[in-house]
Design a protein around this motif. Structure first.
Motif, PDB file in Angstrom:
ATOM      1  N   ASN A 151     -53.398  49.992 -39.601  1.00 29.50           N
ATOM      2  CA  ASN A 151     -54.648  49.748 -38.869  1.00 29.50           C
ATOM      3  C   ASN A 151     -55.852  49.620 -39.810  1.00 29.50           C
ATOM      4  OD1 ASN A 151     -54.958  52.382 -39.630  1.00 29.50           O
ATOM      5  ND2 ASN A 151     -55.579  53.140 -37.616  1.00 29.50           N
ATOM      6  N   SER A 152     -55.648  49.882 -41.100  1.00 33.74           N
ATOM      7  CA  SER A 152     -56.757  49.651 -42.047  1.00 33.74           C
ATOM      8  C   SER A 152     -56.818  48.185 -42.460  1.00 33.74           C
ATOM      9  CB  SER A 152     -56.589  50.540 -43.285  1.00 33.74           C
ATOM     10  OG  SER A 152     -55.478  50.116 -44.058  1.00 33.74           O
ATOM     11  N   LEU A 153     -55.723  47.441 -42.252  1.00 38.78           N
ATOM     12  CA  LEU A 153     -55.660  46.061 -42.757  1.00 38.78           C
ATOM     13  C   LEU A 153     -56.612  45.087 -42.059  1.00 38.78           C
ATOM     14  CD1 LEU A 153     -51.817  45.748 -43.434  1.00 38.78           C
ATOM     15  CD2 LEU A 153     -53.654  46.178 -45.074  1.00 38.78           C
ATOM     16  N   PRO A 154     -56.757  45.150 -40.722  1.00 40.60           N
ATOM     17  CA  PRO A 154     -57.675  44.180 -40.091  1.00 40.60           C
ATOM     18  C   PRO A 154     -59.126  44.315 -40.567  1.00 40.60           C
ATOM     19  CG  PRO A 154     -56.244  45.167 -38.438  1.00 40.60           C
ATOM     20  CD  PRO A 154     -56.027  45.933 -39.707  1.00 40.60           C
ATOM     21  N   TYR A 155     -59.462  45.449 -41.183  1.00 35.94           N
ATOM     22  CA  TYR A 155     -60.838  45.638 -41.661  1.00 35.94           C
ATOM     23  C   TYR A 155     -61.014  45.173 -43.105  1.00 35.94           C
ATOM     24  CZ  TYR A 155     -61.103  48.522 -37.480  1.00 35.94           C
ATOM     25  OH  TYR A 155     -61.059  48.961 -36.182  1.00 35.94           O
ATOM     26  N   ALA A 156     -59.906  44.746 -43.730  1.00 36.97           N
ATOM     27  CA  ALA A 156     -59.968  44.343 -45.140  1.00 36.97           C
ATOM     28  C   ALA A 156     -60.462  42.908 -45.280  1.00 36.97           C
ATOM     29  CB  ALA A 156     -58.583  44.497 -45.782  1.00 36.97           C
ATOM     30  N   SER A 157     -61.597  42.613 -44.651  1.00 38.27           N
ATOM     31  CA  SER A 157     -62.118  41.246 -44.666  1.00 38.27           C
ATOM     32  C   SER A 157     -63.596  41.251 -44.330  1.00 38.27           C
ATOM     33  CB  SER A 157     -61.375  40.396 -43.633  1.00 38.27           C
ATOM     34  OG  SER A 157     -62.054  39.178 -43.422  1.00 38.27           O
ATOM     35  N   SER A 158     -64.345  40.385 -45.002  1.00 35.72           N
ATOM     36  CA  SER A 158     -65.764  40.227 -44.657  1.00 35.72           C
ATOM     37  C   SER A 158     -65.924  39.168 -43.566  1.00 35.72           C
ATOM     38  CB  SER A 158     -66.563  39.826 -45.900  1.00 35.72           C
ATOM     39  OG  SER A 158     -66.186  38.530 -46.322  1.00 35.72           O
ATOM     40  N   LEU A 159     -64.796  38.624 -43.078  1.00 40.33           N
ATOM     41  CA  LEU A 159     -64.797  37.569 -42.061  1.00 40.33           C
ATOM     42  C   LEU A 159     -65.544  36.323 -42.544  1.00 40.33           C
ATOM     43  CD1 LEU A 159     -65.472  39.738 -38.855  1.00 40.33           C
ATOM     44  CD2 LEU A 159     -63.265  39.059 -39.813  1.00 40.33           C
ATOM     45  N   CYS A 160     -65.392  36.008 -43.832  1.00 43.24           N
ATOM     46  CA  CYS A 160     -66.117  34.849 -44.380  1.00 43.24           C
ATOM     47  C   CYS A 160     -65.509  33.533 -43.915  1.00 43.24           C
ATOM     48  CB  CYS A 160     -66.176  34.910 -45.901  1.00 43.24           C
ATOM     49  SG  CYS A 160     -64.700  34.326 -46.760  1.00 43.24           S
ATOM     50  N   GLY A 161     -64.226  33.556 -43.533  1.00 44.92           N
ATOM     51  CA  GLY A 161     -63.617  32.354 -42.965  1.00 44.92           C
ATOM     52  C   GLY A 161     -63.002  31.394 -43.972  1.00 44.92           C
ATOM     53  N   ALA A 162     -62.990  31.741 -45.261  1.00 45.37           N
ATOM     54  CA  ALA A 162     -62.408  30.842 -46.265  1.00 45.37           C
ATOM     55  C   ALA A 162     -60.914  30.633 -46.012  1.00 45.37           C
ATOM     56  CB  ALA A 162     -62.644  31.389 -47.673  1.00 45.37           C
ATOM     57  N   CYS A 163     -60.237  31.663 -45.477  1.00 43.81           N
ATOM     58  CA  CYS A 163     -58.793  31.574 -45.224  1.00 43.81           C
ATOM     59  C   CYS A 163     -58.482  30.554 -44.132  1.00 43.81           C
ATOM     60  CB  CYS A 163     -58.248  32.945 -44.847  1.00 43.81           C
ATOM     61  SG  CYS A 163     -59.222  33.811 -43.588  1.00 43.81           S
ATOM     62  N   TYR A 164     -59.266  30.597 -43.081  1.00 47.54           N
ATOM     63  CA  TYR A 164     -59.060  29.679 -41.951  1.00 47.54           C
ATOM     64  C   TYR A 164     -59.268  28.236 -42.410  1.00 47.54           C
ATOM     65  CZ  TYR A 164     -59.992  27.735 -37.220  1.00 47.54           C
ATOM     66  OH  TYR A 164     -59.981  26.998 -36.062  1.00 47.54           O
ATOM     67  N   GLU A 165     -60.271  28.048 -43.243  1.00 44.34           N
ATOM     68  CA  GLU A 165     -60.586  26.718 -43.761  1.00 44.34           C
ATOM     69  C   GLU A 165     -59.437  26.167 -44.616  1.00 44.34           C
ATOM     70  OE1 GLU A 165     -64.930  25.546 -45.165  1.00 44.34           O
ATOM     71  OE2 GLU A 165     -63.842  26.572 -46.737  1.00 44.34           O
ATOM     72  N   ALA A 166     -58.764  27.072 -45.357  1.00 44.98           N
ATOM     73  CA  ALA A 166     -57.706  26.630 -46.268  1.00 44.98           C
ATOM     74  C   ALA A 166     -56.345  26.541 -45.589  1.00 44.98           C
ATOM     75  CB  ALA A 166     -57.618  27.584 -47.457  1.00 44.98           C
ATOM     76  N   CYS A 167     -56.166  27.238 -44.481  1.00 47.62           N
ATOM     77  CA  CYS A 167     -54.838  27.340 -43.868  1.00 47.62           C
ATOM     78  C   CYS A 167     -54.307  25.979 -43.435  1.00 47.62           C
ATOM     79  CB  CYS A 167     -54.872  28.277 -42.656  1.00 47.62           C
ATOM     80  SG  CYS A 167     -53.257  28.384 -41.841  1.00 47.62           S
ATOM     81  N   PRO A 168     -53.113  25.580 -43.923  1.00 47.22           N
ATOM     82  CA  PRO A 168     -52.573  24.259 -43.599  1.00 47.22           C
ATOM     83  C   PRO A 168     -52.123  24.129 -42.141  1.00 47.22           C
ATOM     84  CG  PRO A 168     -50.992  25.493 -44.891  1.00 47.22           C
ATOM     85  CD  PRO A 168     -52.258  26.305 -44.868  1.00 47.22           C
ATOM     86  N   VAL A 169     -51.952  25.264 -41.455  1.00 47.73           N
ATOM     87  CA  VAL A 169     -51.575  25.181 -40.047  1.00 47.73           C
ATOM     88  C   VAL A 169     -52.644  25.795 -39.146  1.00 47.73           C
ATOM     89  CG1 VAL A 169     -49.087  24.953 -40.372  1.00 47.73           C
ATOM     90  CG2 VAL A 169     -50.096  27.224 -40.349  1.00 47.73           C
ATOM     91  N   LYS A 170     -53.868  25.870 -39.688  1.00 52.78           N
ATOM     92  CA  LYS A 170     -55.045  26.263 -38.907  1.00 52.78           C
ATOM     93  C   LYS A 170     -54.910  27.598 -38.183  1.00 52.78           C
ATOM     94  CE  LYS A 170     -57.100  21.766 -37.797  1.00 52.78           C
ATOM     95  NZ  LYS A 170     -57.480  20.895 -36.685  1.00 52.78           N
ATOM     96  N   ILE A 171     -54.379  28.600 -38.857  1.00 55.02           N
ATOM     97  CA  ILE A 171     -54.358  29.932 -38.243  1.00 55.02           C
ATOM     98  C   ILE A 171     -55.776  30.483 -38.329  1.00 55.02           C
ATOM     99  CG2 ILE A 171     -53.388  32.269 -38.342  1.00 55.02           C
ATOM    100  CD1 ILE A 171     -50.976  30.978 -39.832  1.00 55.02           C
ATOM    101  N   ASN A 172     -56.354  30.821 -37.190  1.00 52.82           N
ATOM    102  CA  ASN A 172     -57.730  31.333 -37.188  1.00 52.82           C
ATOM    103  C   ASN A 172     -57.681  32.823 -37.530  1.00 52.82           C
ATOM    104  OD1 ASN A 172     -60.358  32.142 -36.711  1.00 52.82           O
ATOM    105  ND2 ASN A 172     -60.643  30.687 -35.020  1.00 52.82           N
ATOM    106  N   ILE A 173     -57.510  33.083 -38.804  1.00 54.15           N
ATOM    107  CA  ILE A 173     -57.318  34.459 -39.277  1.00 54.15           C
ATOM    108  C   ILE A 173     -58.516  35.359 -38.919  1.00 54.15           C
ATOM    109  CG2 ILE A 173     -56.927  35.915 -41.328  1.00 54.15           C
ATOM    110  CD1 ILE A 173     -55.187  33.651 -42.447  1.00 54.15           C
ATOM    111  N   PRO A 174     -59.767  34.902 -39.110  1.00 58.12           N
ATOM    112  CA  PRO A 174     -60.886  35.785 -38.746  1.00 58.12           C
ATOM    113  C   PRO A 174     -60.857  36.209 -37.276  1.00 58.12           C
ATOM    114  CG  PRO A 174     -61.689  33.950 -40.056  1.00 58.12           C
ATOM    115  CD  PRO A 174     -60.248  33.667 -39.759  1.00 58.12           C
ATOM    116  N   ASP A 175     -60.534  35.294 -36.382  1.00 59.70           N
ATOM    117  CA  ASP A 175     -60.464  35.646 -34.959  1.00 59.70           C
ATOM    118  C   ASP A 175     -59.373  36.683 -34.696  1.00 59.70           C
ATOM    119  OD1 ASP A 175     -62.550  34.147 -34.087  1.00 59.70           O
ATOM    120  OD2 ASP A 175     -61.375  32.799 -32.799  1.00 59.70           O
ATOM    121  N   VAL A 176     -58.239  36.515 -35.356  1.00 64.67           N
ATOM    122  CA  VAL A 176     -57.136  37.462 -35.144  1.00 64.67           C
ATOM    123  C   VAL A 176     -57.496  38.826 -35.744  1.00 64.67           C
ATOM    124  CG1 VAL A 176     -54.673  37.923 -35.474  1.00 64.67           C
ATOM    125  CG2 VAL A 176     -55.449  35.571 -35.100  1.00 64.67           C
ATOM    126  N   LEU A 177     -58.183  38.823 -36.879  1.00 61.94           N
ATOM    127  CA  LEU A 177     -58.632  40.091 -37.480  1.00 61.94           C
ATOM    128  C   LEU A 177     -59.513  40.861 -36.496  1.00 61.94           C
ATOM    129  CD1 LEU A 177     -59.547  38.833 -41.072  1.00 61.94           C
ATOM    130  CD2 LEU A 177     -57.823  40.560 -40.562  1.00 61.94           C
TER     131      LEU A 177
END
Lengths: 586, 267
Positions: free
Chosen positions: A373-399
């Motif tokens: 449960n500490s993992l979803p907080y390990a992000s500033s929600l900057c969104g760089a991951c979503y931008e790079a994801c080749p299958v468009k996983i909206n990682i910030p939203d899921v976090l």
């Protein structure tokens, strides 16, 4: 008892190496003190990041490819039971055997049984995230079977009795003199005078492995893709060690997460463009292997696939989180992540690090498992991951969604039915803020107290220490002296609102204005784009110079430079299994 | 045009000068500004921290405050808060099973613009010196906040406007697309990681030789400015609205190492 209660299926969470034993926050805090590691990771992630940006930029239809990848995977998740049965039928008809595993333990047990049938004491392995997930190597070791990793970086991790810290370059944290020491200790026939030159190290590995390839009768792989309409499995790799494992032994056991399917053979067209560009930053990876069943006299005659759930069904049941199952394990998200870049992969605990790990691990295990449960907080929600994801996983939203689940669980509203925990500092901060932000009168009264902040700031006009949890802010930054008056009070004193409602004739057609000005932003951008580009190049150069002066020269940086040179060699076809880059296998 | 100002909670309480600069710019263009008094916060801090139930009453408050007034557009000097209105508020209302508030939230969000987007796309401003009289004779670099850049797709709107200010010397920031490390409660919950990100951002800012770093979200600027202050740096941060509000007749006063105060808009 109601019908729904009777019909509620039990949720099976995943087991194995996907739960953090220590919170991300405290692990990262330690890793961040290792300046060498930070310099290494910074250099390595930026290098791969730049390569990816370059090859992605070449494709005019990259965004369309991403959309196609995302939609194919959505379709797979919507029809998973049907597609799995189709895959099973086709794989079986072509002479393979399909096994179903609910969790990591079952998958490991199935593999061990097959290995024992073959009376093998040693097996060769292709780099595979699925078997990292189940902890297969350790399990086999405990049962008297040694599993030999044949990917160079994975071999380094295994021989060093270490853990991988990246899904693509698992030894990203090791430098070459350490690698030399590991090889000297663990390779019996190695030349004792070997240097730490990467070419020599690769050659030593090649000799060591060649003998293993010829001797062993059982190989274990993961799978990048499983094709439902043909029963085909596929492995994408860079070193050629995979091809050796897939062709030489008589028995082949492949571990595949049930989400790895694509519906048709033609769908591979999309993913084989997306994966190499996103992972190693190459247009095409050196080796793509596909096998559809048994071909008499050619390749493995005893063919198995273990279809593994291990928490995937639980993830699929989460409407927001299920998109994490679209992941093709390319690692683009961790390479662009500012948090991964600084904290490193081990801080995430699970074998899946970085942004995708921060959502996938708690989805597979349930957010209440150990320290996940500490993992979803390990992000500033900057969104760089979503931008790079080749299958468009909206990682910030899921976090954010998983943070919500975590708070619910702490408040006694979680899926596991745990009791409400005693309120903590976050609860107090959020509760206080909620009261003020739900009622402007209360906020206004609170803001009358701003001048007290001025007193706290003192003569230097800044606040440099705060207590408790929010002391994390003042550990690294000051807070400016608060203003003497909030904006709303200034407004009340100096300005006046007009009437709430107006005559309809006073209203402006905003849409018409927007239509009139369409294209203005682009025009303004073009006007400054030239100078901006020049300035950017100059600024990057200046900053790079500055960084060079500041950086102590880490061994690892040299190793990474060599590593990347080696990769170029391998794509020219000059080296075989011995180079040290590896495709995103699963 | 009648423009409703959403000051945002952090500007209201900590950076009122940014809201005053925003009012000043819009009034200079001849528009009427109203400040719906019921407003507080967009709820983003609660949403991003996982406190969905608490966020719901904040969402309702915002939707009520901005549905109550008759205006043509609303504006906020923050991309992050505007994004939260459209992206998170309807989700929070639906999470609470309140479809009516979700639809009302979508309506309010659809009429609320980030400042640079309002200025360029609605009001047709492309030259701050000429159309706003903006004058700011300082060497300035610009940080592009993540939510404006990635979620709102603002492009270079904010920095392009800053470039058109008279007397201003613009310095491009290396690694422009890198997060400053703020991330709301991330900044104190994962303080060490956040601090490491901010330290690198500060190094890049210092490498430009600029006197100040501007941007479009005061939360990021408070983070960057706080780290600069801790380091004892002379570089300060300020919102781009303050730069646009500064004119030859009424220039922005640079007072002290951290604070900048606008003299405009207060008469």
């Amino acid at each position: 008892m109601t019908v729904t209660q009777l019909g509620m299926p039990k949720v099976f969470h995943g087991t194995g190496n996907i739960a953090a034993e220590e919170s991300f926050t405290s692990f990262a805090g330690r890793e961040l003190k290792n300046e060498q590691l930070r310099a290494n990771l910074g250099f390595a992630t930026h290098t791969i990041r730049d390569k990816r940006a370059k090859v992605v930029g070449e494709l005019p239809d990259w965004e369309l490819l991403r959309t196609a990848g995302s939609e194919i995977k959505q379709d797979v998740m919507a029809r998973l039971p049907e597609l799995l049965e189709q895959f099973e039928k086709n794989f079986t008809e072509r002479g393979g055997k399909v096994h179903w595993a609910r969790d990591a333990d079952e998958a490991n047990q199935i593999a061990l049984d097959i290995i024992r049938e073959q009376q093998a004491e040693e097996v060769i392995k292709i780099k595979s995230m699925a078997t990292q997930e189940t902890g297969l190597n350790e399990y086999l070791e405990e049962n008297g079977v040694s599993a030999v990793e044949t990917d160079l970086a994975e071999e380094i991790v295994q021989l060093g009795e270490d853990k991988p810290s990246h899904i693509l370059v698992p030894a990203i944290h090791r430098n070459r003199s350490e690698i030399r020491d590991i090889f000297l200790k663990k390779m019996p026939h190695i030349d004792k005078d070997i240097s730490d030159n990467p070419a020599e190290l690769a050659e030593a590995s090649r000799h060591h492995l060649r003998e293993k390839f010829f001797r062993n009768k059982v190989a274990i792989s993961g799978a990048n893709f499983g094709v439902a309409d043909s029963g085909t499995l596929s492995i994408v790799e860079s070193e050629g060690n995979g091809r050796m494992c897939l062709t030489l032994p008589d028995t082949l056991i492949s571990f595949m997460g049930i989400e790895k399917l694509v519906p048709t053979f033609q769908d591979l067209e999309v993913f084989l463009q997306l994966l190499p560009r996103s992972s190693t930053g190459e247009r095409m990876n050196p080796y793509t292997s596909m096998w559809s069943g048994v071909t008499p006299g050619d390749g493995p005659q005893n063919l198995h696939v273990i279809l593994m759930d291990n928490g995937r069904t639980a993830a699929l049941a989460d409407q927001v989180g299920r998109q994490a199952l679209h992941c093709i394990r390319c690692s683009a998200c961790m390479n662009v992540c500012p948090v991964y870049e600084r904290a490193g992969g081990h801080a995430y605990g699970s074998v899946y690090p970085g942004p995708i790990g921060a959502i996938l691990s708690p989805l597979l295990t349930g957010v209440e498992a150990e320290e996940n449960n500490s993992l979803p907080y390990a992000s500033s929600l900057c969104g760089a991951c979503y931008e790079a994801c080749p299958v468009k996983i909206n990682i910030p939203d899921v976090l954010v969604h998983l943070r919500g689940k975590d708070v619910d669980a702490k408040h006694g509203k979680g899926e596991e039915g745990n009791k409400r925990q005693a309120p903590d500092q976050m609860d107090a901060i959020m509760g206080g803020a909620k009261a003020m932000f739900s009622n402007s009168t209360l906020l206004s009264i609170a803001e009358r107290g701003l001048p007290a902040g001025g007193l706290a700031a003192g003569r230097d006009h800044k606040i440099s220490w705060l207590p408790g949890l929010i002391g994390g802010w003042t550990k690294y930054r000051d807070i400016p002296e608060p203003p003497k008056q909030a904006f709303r009070h200034w407004w009340k004193k100096n300005k006046k609102n007009g009437p709430k409602q107006r005559a309809a004739s006073d209203r402006v057609d905003v849409d018409a204005l927007i239509a009139k000005n369409s294209g203005l932003a682009e025009e303004l951008h073009r006007r400054h784009a030239g100078e901006a580009q020049e300035e950017r190049e100059e600024a990057q150069e200046q900053a790079a110079e500055l960084k060079k002066e500041q950086r102590r020269e880490p061994d690892m940086v040299r190793r990474e430079e060599d590593l990347l040179k080696g990769q170029d060699d391998s794509s020219n076809g000059t080296t075989g299994e011995g180079t040290s880059s590896q495709e995103g296998n699963d | 045009m009648r423009i409703a100002l959403f000051s945002t909670c952090i500007v209201d309480a900590m950076y009122p000068r940014v809201a005053r600069a925003t009012v000043d710019i819009l009034e200079r263009l001849g528009h009427e500004v109203v400040f719906p008094p019921g407003q507080t916060c967009c709820s983003q801090m609660h949403v991003n921290s996982g406190y969905f139930d608490d966020a719901y009453s904040i969402v309702k408050n915002h939707v009520d405050a901005f549905s109550d007034w008759d205006y043509d557009v609303a504006v906020a000097p923050s991309a992050s808060c505007v994004v939260s209105l459209g992206h998170q508020q309807p989700m929070i209302a639906r999470h609470a099973g309140d479809e009516g508030t979700a639809i009302a939230a979508e309506d309010v969000a659809g009429r609320t613009f980030e400042l640079s987007k309002l200025l360029i796309d609605v009001l047709g401003i492309t030259d701050a010196a000429e159309q706003l009289g903006s004058y700011f004779p300082h060497k300035v670099t610009f940080h592009s906040s993540c939510h404006g850049m990635r979620i709102m797709q603002l492009g270079t709107r904010q920095s392009d406007l800053v470039r058109t200010v008279e007397g201003l010397e613009f310095e491009e920031l290396p690694d422009l697309d890198q997060c400053c490390g703020f991330g709301g409660t991330f900044s104190f919950k994962n303080a060490d990681t956040s601090g490491a990100m901010t330290a690198d951002k500060v190094k890049n800012i210092e490498s430009t030789g600029a006197e100040m770093c501007t941007g479009g979200d005061v939360s990021c600027l408070m983070n960057i400015g706080g780290a600069l202050s801790r380091k004892g740096s002379d570089v300060t941060t300020l919102h781009f609205a303050e730069i646009l509000a500064s004119t030859k007749d009424n220039p922005l006063e640079v007072s002290g190492p951290v604070a900048l105060t606008t003299t405009t808009g207060g008469k």
